[in-house]
Structures are given as C-alpha cells and as structure tokens.
Design an enzyme around this catalytic site. Sequence first.
Site, short mmCIF file in Angstrom:
data_model
loop_
_atom_site.label_atom_id
_atom_site.label_comp_id
_atom_site.label_asym_id
_atom_site.label_seq_id
_atom_site.Cartn_x
_atom_site.Cartn_y
_atom_site.Cartn_z
N ASP A 105 41.36 34.01 34.63
CA ASP A 105 41.62 34.60 35.94
C ASP A 105 43.08 34.35 36.32
OD1 ASP A 105 40.64 35.49 38.81
OD2 ASP A 105 41.75 33.62 39.10
N ASP A 112 41.67 41.28 37.63
CA ASP A 112 42.34 39.98 37.48
C ASP A 112 41.53 38.97 36.66
OD1 ASP A 112 40.33 39.58 39.29
OD2 ASP A 112 41.52 38.44 40.72
N GLU A 113 40.44 39.43 36.05
CA GLU A 113 39.56 38.49 35.35
C GLU A 113 39.00 39.11 34.07
OE1 GLU A 113 37.28 36.02 38.10
OE2 GLU A 113 35.54 36.33 36.82
#
Length: 305
Positions: free
Chosen positions: A19, A118-119
């Site tokens: 992340d 974002d992950e």
Amino acid sequence: MIQMMDYSNEPCRDILCVDVKSFFASVEAVERKQHPLKAKIAVVSKPDNNGGLVLAASPLVKKLYGIKTGTRVYEIPKNVSIEIVEPRMALYVKRNLEIVELFKQFVADEDLHVYSIDESFLDVTHSHGLFGTTEEIARKIQYLIWKKMKLVVTIGIGDNPLLAKLALDHDAKRNPDSNYIAHWHYESVPETIWNITPMKDFWGIGSRTEKNLQRIGIHSIYDLSQFDVKKLKKRFGVIGEQLFFHSHGIDRTRLSDSFTPRETSFSKNQILNRDYIEKHEVEIVIREMAEENAMRLRKHHLTAG
C-alpha cells in the site's frame, strides 16, 4: 478448550500486500518537492464548496488534525497550515501504472493482483531464486518505489492474501519502527487476528454485521473463532462460514487463479455537495442514478431480478 485449526493442509504461500501511504496526498507532496510524511496536504474534491470531500490527507495532517478520507471541507479546522489541493486523477493513475510496472519486475502477471489504485497483492513464492527472501523482496520494492518516485509504501506479509491484508492494515501501517513491514502467519493467529478490535475493523465485517454477531453472543474475533460454524452458516449463510474461517486466518484464494463472477451488477454513486431534505429533490437524484443504471442494463441486454 480453545478451538484451534489444523493448518497442515492449508495453502502456505509468500504473499505481499503493498500500500502507498496516503497515495493521492503523497503524489501531490512529491510534485511539490516535499517529503510525503512531512507534508501537510489534503486532496479535496470541490474545495470551494463546504460540502467538498477529503479524498486523501497526508499522514501528518491525519495525526495532527484528525482529518481523514471522507472528512467534509467545513470540518477542516480554520487557520491551520494545511494545503488544500484539487484531485488530479490522471496523474494518480499514471503513478499507479508506474508502480504496477515496477511490481512486474518481481512477479509474473498472474501472480499480481491490483486491488485498488493504491494497493496490490503480489505472490512472490516463485521469486526467491532471483530476488531473495520474502522480507528482502519487500524491502527492495520499498527502496525502488522510494528511489524512483519518492513514495513511501507499507507492506503486509502473510501465508495467504487475508493474512497479508490484515498484517498491512493492523500492523505495518501503524508501525514505523519496523520500517512499515509486518509479518502475520498461521501460527501467530491467537496473538494477531484474535486481538483485532473493534470487530467492524476486521476484513468483511461492517457495522451491521457486527451488530448481528453481537446479537448471538459474539463480541470479539476470538468469540467468532470459537463459535459453532454450523450455526454461523445457518444464520448468515456462506458468509457466516467464511467469517469463521477468516477468524482463524484461513483464506484459500490463489492470485494466479482466474476468477469470473457468477453475477454481473451495475451500480452508481454520487457525492452530494449539500444536504438534500426536500422529497422532490431526493427523488430527482435517485431517478437520475436509476435511469443511468437502466441504460447500462439495456446496453448489455440484461434484466434485473
């Protein structure tokens, strides 16, 4: 007697859940030549409107002022040194694609699952011959993303995607002393998963499910792990059974397995800039979203059940 699982036949792989800390805000900080962990930035949709929404806040802004994703503009304290910026989605997508390309240096495409902008999940089980231990691979990824993009990433490591995700959310993100890396494995379930509180913070349990579990005497993840799985399945269906196994850290998902959903669904959401209290106004908004979904259903020659 404590109910424990036999993990000997469960999949045991080397999974990373990676992340980028406060992704949107961190990208904006780097664009302004600031360190992401020292910047005071809030990315806000429609910042000139009191109903504007915070999409991301720098870690320091979260720590000092309690501002987080979902905070409204009018809730941001006045006269504080926070730089309010408008979102640049094209830029964030571009940075995400650059990060994904970097991940592909370490794993094959089928061992990479982009979970959100974002992950991502990486299965590095077959990468050790080239890149070292799981910990070494995690640190190399952190170093490369920092060197090339000046972004800080946190990484959860686990025997399966669930354990890696929980390690990320409940340990790595909160522990700078470990360089934002955390390991959760089957053998550590009693010390890790069973101590997650409140229950609604657990993956797959929201506020409503938490209340339903409490009604039958389940008040912690430990209670969930010790409950009769047959009763859970009878009460909640397959979700109840899944939650029981998740409370023991069991997740048989394999990133390389292709997945085709059995159902196709369409949804529409909308951020409103003010409170809607007049009945006819509320109906207009709902009608607009319903009509858009109906149009998409017709386009794909589908009907709703």
